[in-house]
Design a protein around this motif. Structure first.
Motif, short mmCIF file in Angstrom:
data_model
loop_
_atom_site.label_atom_id
_atom_site.label_comp_id
_atom_site.label_asym_id
_atom_site.label_seq_id
_atom_site.Cartn_x
_atom_site.Cartn_y
_atom_site.Cartn_z
N LYS A 190 0.85 -1.18 0.00
CA LYS A 190 0.00 0.00 0.00
C LYS A 190 0.89 1.24 0.00
O LYS A 190 1.98 1.23 0.57
N ILE A 191 0.40 2.28 -0.64
CA ILE A 191 1.09 3.56 -0.67
C ILE A 191 0.34 4.53 0.23
O ILE A 191 -0.88 4.68 0.11
N LYS A 192 1.06 5.16 1.15
CA LYS A 192 0.44 6.15 2.02
C LYS A 192 1.00 7.51 1.66
O LYS A 192 2.20 7.75 1.74
N GLU A 193 0.11 8.38 1.22
CA GLU A 193 0.49 9.74 0.86
C GLU A 193 -0.44 10.68 1.62
O GLU A 193 -1.66 10.57 1.49
N LYS A 194 0.15 11.54 2.40
CA LYS A 194 -0.60 12.43 3.30
C LYS A 194 -1.43 11.56 4.24
O LYS A 194 -0.89 10.78 4.99
N GLU A 195 -2.74 11.65 4.19
CA GLU A 195 -3.60 10.86 5.09
C GLU A 195 -4.28 9.69 4.39
O GLU A 195 -5.00 8.93 5.03
N THR A 196 -4.08 9.54 3.08
CA THR A 196 -4.75 8.47 2.35
C THR A 196 -3.82 7.30 2.11
O THR A 196 -2.61 7.46 1.97
N SER A 197 -4.39 6.12 2.08
CA SER A 197 -3.65 4.89 1.83
C SER A 197 -4.38 4.11 0.74
O SER A 197 -5.58 3.89 0.84
N PRO A 240 7.06 10.62 0.89
CA PRO A 240 7.29 11.94 1.49
C PRO A 240 6.70 13.04 0.62
O PRO A 240 6.64 12.93 -0.60
N GLU A 241 6.24 14.09 1.27
CA GLU A 241 5.68 15.24 0.54
C GLU A 241 6.81 16.00 -0.12
O GLU A 241 7.92 16.06 0.43
N GLU A 242 6.53 16.56 -1.26
CA GLU A 242 7.56 17.31 -1.99
C GLU A 242 7.83 18.64 -1.36
O GLU A 242 7.08 19.28 -0.78
#
Length: 126
Positions: free
Chosen positions: A24-31, A124-126
């Motif tokens: 799974k990819i977690k970006e910010k609060e979504t997975s 990670p966020e850009e």
């Protein structure tokens, strides 16, 4: 063999490791599942068992001494890998134009099929 004699024939057998799980990819609060992705697997560290020393040193079990390979994920992020020796590996893939690298440990267990469960990779966020 002649009558009332015996013979001893050696059949070298090596352990085949099989791994499954889902990414799974977690970006910010979504997975969300990592769907339909080609993932490059590269060995970082190899764990060698004493009884395996006389066999092929490759984590992929070929005679070319490969230390890398490619596997794919399904729609739900599921994956299956076989003929990979236990050890530390680096997963590398591209996601939205970014190069993603993630380190993973493939354990040495007694099961026929080792379930790694959910692997969550945080972007990670850009």
């Amino acid at each position: 063999p002649p009558y009332r004699y015996g013979s001893c024939i050696n059949f070298p057998v090596k352990r085949t490791y099989r791994y499954e799980g889902f990414i799974k990819i977690k970006e910010k609060e979504t997975s969300k599942p990592l769907s339909f992705k080609e993932i490059y697997l590269r060995q970082i560290e190899y764990k060698e068992d004493e009884e395996e020393k006389s066999f092929c040193k490759s984590p992929f079990g070929d005679i070319k001494e490969k230390k890398e390979g490619i596997f794919f994920t399904s729609a739900e992020g599921d994956f299956y890998i076989e003929n990979v020796k236990p050890g530390r590996y680096l997963l590398e893939f591209k996601l939205l134009g970014r190069d993603i690298k993630y380190e993973i440990e493939l354990p040495s267990l007694e099961e026929v099929l080792i379930n790694l469960g959910e692997i969550e990779i945080k972007i990670p966020e850009e």
